[in-house]
Motif scaffolding. Sequence first.
Motif, PDB file in Angstrom:
ATOM      1  N   SER A   3       0.807  -1.222   0.000  1.00 47.08           N
ATOM      2  CA  SER A   3       0.000   0.000   0.000  1.00 47.08           C
ATOM      3  C   SER A   3       0.838   1.269   0.000  1.00 47.08           C
ATOM      4  O   SER A   3       0.303   2.367  -0.180  1.00 47.08           O
ATOM      5  N   GLN A   4       2.144   1.154   0.186  1.00 44.72           N
ATOM      6  CA  GLN A   4       3.017   2.333   0.213  1.00 44.72           C
ATOM      7  C   GLN A   4       3.418   2.698  -1.206  1.00 44.72           C
ATOM      8  O   GLN A   4       4.034   1.916  -1.920  1.00 44.72           O
ATOM      9  N   GLN A   5       3.064   3.909  -1.621  1.00 44.72           N
ATOM     10  CA  GLN A   5       3.320   4.328  -3.001  1.00 44.72           C
ATOM     11  C   GLN A   5       4.756   4.797  -3.169  1.00 44.72           C
ATOM     12  O   GLN A   5       5.335   5.464  -2.312  1.00 44.72           O
ATOM     13  N   GLY A   6       5.333   4.458  -4.324  1.00 49.02           N
ATOM     14  CA  GLY A   6       6.647   4.958  -4.681  1.00 49.02           C
ATOM     15  C   GLY A   6       6.544   6.285  -5.414  1.00 49.02           C
ATOM     16  O   GLY A   6       5.452   6.740  -5.791  1.00 49.02           O
ATOM     17  N   ASP A   7       7.668   6.925  -5.622  1.00 49.40           N
ATOM     18  CA  ASP A   7       7.695   8.191  -6.349  1.00 49.40           C
ATOM     19  C   ASP A   7       7.361   7.967  -7.821  1.00 49.40           C
ATOM     20  O   ASP A   7       7.637   6.898  -8.382  1.00 49.40           O
ATOM     21  N   LEU A   8       6.754   8.989  -8.439  1.00 48.12           N
ATOM     22  CA  LEU A   8       6.439   8.913  -9.862  1.00 48.12           C
ATOM     23  C   LEU A   8       7.598   9.461 -10.685  1.00 48.12           C
ATOM     24  O   LEU A   8       8.174  10.504 -10.363  1.00 48.12           O
ATOM     25  N   LYS A   9       7.926   8.739 -11.740  1.00 48.45           N
ATOM     26  CA  LYS A   9       8.989   9.148 -12.658  1.00 48.45           C
ATOM     27  C   LYS A   9       8.374   9.329 -14.039  1.00 48.45           C
ATOM     28  O   LYS A   9       7.752   8.418 -14.585  1.00 48.45           O
ATOM     29  N   TYR A  10       8.515  10.518 -14.606  1.00 49.94           N
ATOM     30  CA  TYR A  10       7.889  10.817 -15.888  1.00 49.94           C
ATOM     31  C   TYR A  10       8.768  10.344 -17.041  1.00 49.94           C
ATOM     32  O   TYR A  10       9.999  10.399 -16.983  1.00 49.94           O
TER      33      TYR A  10
END
Length: 422
Positions: A69-76
């Motif tokens: 449930s822990q979200q990682g950072d978004l990479k564009y």
Amino acid sequence: MSLYGMMRTGVSGMNAQANRLSTVADNIANASTTGYKRSSTEFSSLIIPTVTGNYTSGGVTTTVRTSISQQGDLKYTTSGSDLAINGSGFFVVQSPGGAPVLTRAGSFVPDAQGRLVNAAGFQLMGYSYENGNPSVVANGLGGLVPVTISQTDLVAIPSATGIFTANLPADAEEVTDPNDWPSANNATAKYSAKSSLVTYDHLGSEQLLDVYYTKTGPNTWEVAIFKQSDAAPDTSFPYAGDEMVGTQTLTFDPSNGKLTTTPLNINVTIPGPPAQSIDIDLSKMTQLDKSYTVVDAKVDGAAPSGIAGVQIAEDGVVYAQYENGAMKPIFRVPIADVPSPDLMQVLPGNVFVPTGDSGAVQLGFPNESGRGKIVAGALENSNVDIAQELTDMIEAQRSYTANSKVFQTGADLMDILVNLKR
């Protein structure tokens, strides 16, 4: 028995730290894996009942938890088919064997059949628009099909809606005789303004519509629409078939020049087969002291063309972008969720399946009922913190060494005890 218990406890401690080191190794190895969820080893004490004056050591047991449930950072990224979920939820994907599973790994690319497949070979699933606007299946994963972007099909999009916004001159001359109105379709027809609109039929052929505006009284206008192909040679009126494809009466408020007509649109019905209905919005029409001016005129639809690419909106709608610039919704991607995501079972390929502890899958569309939104052109990084993993590795190494000392001490004492008989 105390020495045996001491050695057994040391072994359990070494096993526990070995499990911890295993999760640390896995986390470090997958630190760059898209959508990977960090695993951690939780410890709990194992107590064995003792009697007065004789302590029996127990040990430690481990449970591996995955921070799903822990979200990682978004990479564009530069790929429009790369998807990430900003918030809670999971993509529904299908394994090569056909089983539906959940994932956060959205590195999708079209395969040879046009199906969107991620790096682990799982196909993205969604609802098709073939049978109309899709809705979520409330009690399961039925109705989901692989999201397929075919680059070879030619598709014609018939016109269905449009917008026409213009200013009609307030000082236009009134045509009081109904026999001279365009709707009468006589050679003597008079009108105040005229425009033409391009529409497309079911085969993608252009169908030009002639739109006539005629002031029939104070603040009152007639809108009459004919198919241009029915016009008389070298002129317009009378049109063949002696019938309009659409008509409406517009009434304006003289105090502000805005429409008071209800409904504020016109329905155009073009004979078939098959018959075609186009709803044109006229709600922004005005009657001001200015010449006839077209402000906006748009009708959807497109001639036959191939798919040049896709665009995926944050609400999950997959639009096919055609070579002529037209956009058509073809799929809608749902988001799955479970009551307790961290208790799902982790499978190879960075996918998860629900268990009795996690609860059943519940489907919904993005941005609904607390679900996250879809971000196109982005990927979710793993939620691994390398610095934390290295710290855990050092702690596990020291604990493992300490437990080995406990076992070695017990073994040495056992040798002394065995050799007492000599």
